[in-house]
Design a protein around this motif. Sequence first.
Motif, PDB file in Angstrom:
ATOM      1  N   ASP A  81       0.829  -1.205   0.000  1.00  0.00           N
ATOM      2  CA  ASP A  81       0.000   0.000   0.000  1.00  0.00           C
ATOM      3  C   ASP A  81       0.865   1.258   0.000  1.00  0.00           C
ATOM      4  O   ASP A  81       0.589   2.213  -0.743  1.00  0.00           O
ATOM      5  CB  ASP A  81      -0.943   0.019   1.210  1.00  0.00           C
TER       6      ASP A  81
ATOM      7  N   LEU B 220       2.411   1.745  -3.419  1.00  0.00           N
ATOM      8  CA  LEU B 220       1.419   2.265  -4.358  1.00  0.00           C
ATOM      9  C   LEU B 220       1.147   3.752  -4.104  1.00  0.00           C
ATOM     10  O   LEU B 220       1.035   4.542  -5.042  1.00  0.00           O
ATOM     11  CB  LEU B 220       0.121   1.464  -4.272  1.00  0.00           C
ATOM     12  N   MET B 221       1.050   4.118  -2.823  1.00  0.00           N
ATOM     13  CA  MET B 221       0.802   5.527  -2.499  1.00  0.00           C
ATOM     14  C   MET B 221       1.993   6.387  -2.914  1.00  0.00           C
ATOM     15  O   MET B 221       1.810   7.487  -3.457  1.00  0.00           O
ATOM     16  CB  MET B 221       0.509   5.681  -1.007  1.00  0.00           C
TER      17      MET B 221
ATOM     18  N   GLU C 292       4.157   5.701  -5.322  1.00  0.00           N
ATOM     19  CA  GLU C 292       4.153   5.784  -6.794  1.00  0.00           C
ATOM     20  C   GLU C 292       3.092   6.758  -7.274  1.00  0.00           C
ATOM     21  O   GLU C 292       3.326   7.541  -8.198  1.00  0.00           O
ATOM     22  CB  GLU C 292       3.911   4.397  -7.392  1.00  0.00           C
ATOM     23  N   HIS C 293       1.943   6.720  -6.674  1.00  0.00           N
ATOM     24  CA  HIS C 293       0.854   7.633  -7.051  1.00  0.00           C
ATOM     25  C   HIS C 293       1.267   9.079  -6.762  1.00  0.00           C
ATOM     26  O   HIS C 293       1.021   9.979  -7.586  1.00  0.00           O
ATOM     27  CB  HIS C 293      -0.426   7.272  -6.292  1.00  0.00           C
ATOM     28  N   ALA C 294       1.895   9.307  -5.622  1.00  0.00           N
ATOM     29  CA  ALA C 294       2.333  10.660  -5.269  1.00  0.00           C
ATOM     30  C   ALA C 294       3.386  11.147  -6.255  1.00  0.00           C
ATOM     31  O   ALA C 294       3.369  12.323  -6.663  1.00  0.00           O
ATOM     32  CB  ALA C 294       2.881  10.680  -3.847  1.00  0.00           C
TER      33      ALA C 294
ATOM     34  N   ARG D  48       3.781  10.203  -9.433  1.00  0.00           N
ATOM     35  CA  ARG D  48       3.122  10.474 -10.715  1.00  0.00           C
ATOM     36  C   ARG D  48       2.334  11.771 -10.655  1.00  0.00           C
ATOM     37  O   ARG D  48       2.349  12.543 -11.579  1.00  0.00           O
ATOM     38  CB  ARG D  48       2.193   9.313 -11.092  1.00  0.00           C
ATOM     39  N   SER D  49       1.684  11.993  -9.528  1.00  0.00           N
ATOM     40  CA  SER D  49       0.891  13.203  -9.376  1.00  0.00           C
ATOM     41  C   SER D  49       1.786  14.443  -9.378  1.00  0.00           C
ATOM     42  O   SER D  49       1.426  15.468  -9.947  1.00  0.00           O
ATOM     43  CB  SER D  49       0.094  13.175  -8.072  1.00  0.00           C
TER      44      SER D  49
ATOM     45  N   GLN E 198       2.986  15.355 -13.080  1.00  0.00           N
ATOM     46  CA  GLN E 198       2.021  15.779 -14.090  1.00  0.00           C
ATOM     47  C   GLN E 198       1.951  17.309 -14.126  1.00  0.00           C
ATOM     48  O   GLN E 198       1.855  17.960 -13.082  1.00  0.00           O
ATOM     49  CB  GLN E 198       0.633  15.215 -13.792  1.00  0.00           C
TER      50      GLN E 198
END
Length: 149
Positions: A131, A134-135, A137-139, A141-142, A145
């Motif tokens: 988890d 994933l968090m 990686e998401h952070a 990517r965010s 952008q």
Amino acid sequence: MAAQSLVLVTLTELAGKEADQAAEKLVALNKLLEDAQVKLNMLTEYRNDYMAKLARDLETGIDAQSYQNFQSFIRKLDQAVGGQQESVELARNRVAAQRAVWQECQKKKLSYEVLAERSEKKAHQQEQKRDQKLMDEHAMRSSRQPGRG
């Protein structure tokens, strides 16, 4: 839940049932020991009462035939007391052996419980790591952008 955890849960449940059965048998054997001890106490008390009666009879006088009958009866009573003492000792030994069996069952059950807890904790930690990854990686990517922020 991981397959290993399911196996450990199953083993824990089986060990719990085994421990319960061992406990039930221990209770039954303790009851038999208690009954044997009560019977021994009754026989011993009866013998003591009979000896006290003889003492009273000897003070007031007793004929030879009555004394021989008394001696014969006391021998039989002593044999009964001795036999009952053996029964009590046997019952004690059986209780002790069953107590050891029950303790081993409890130990095995506890071991499985500890292993299951460790396995569950490890699985939970791995899940938390996934988890977190994933968090992260998401952070990332965010933050990469354009137009965000």
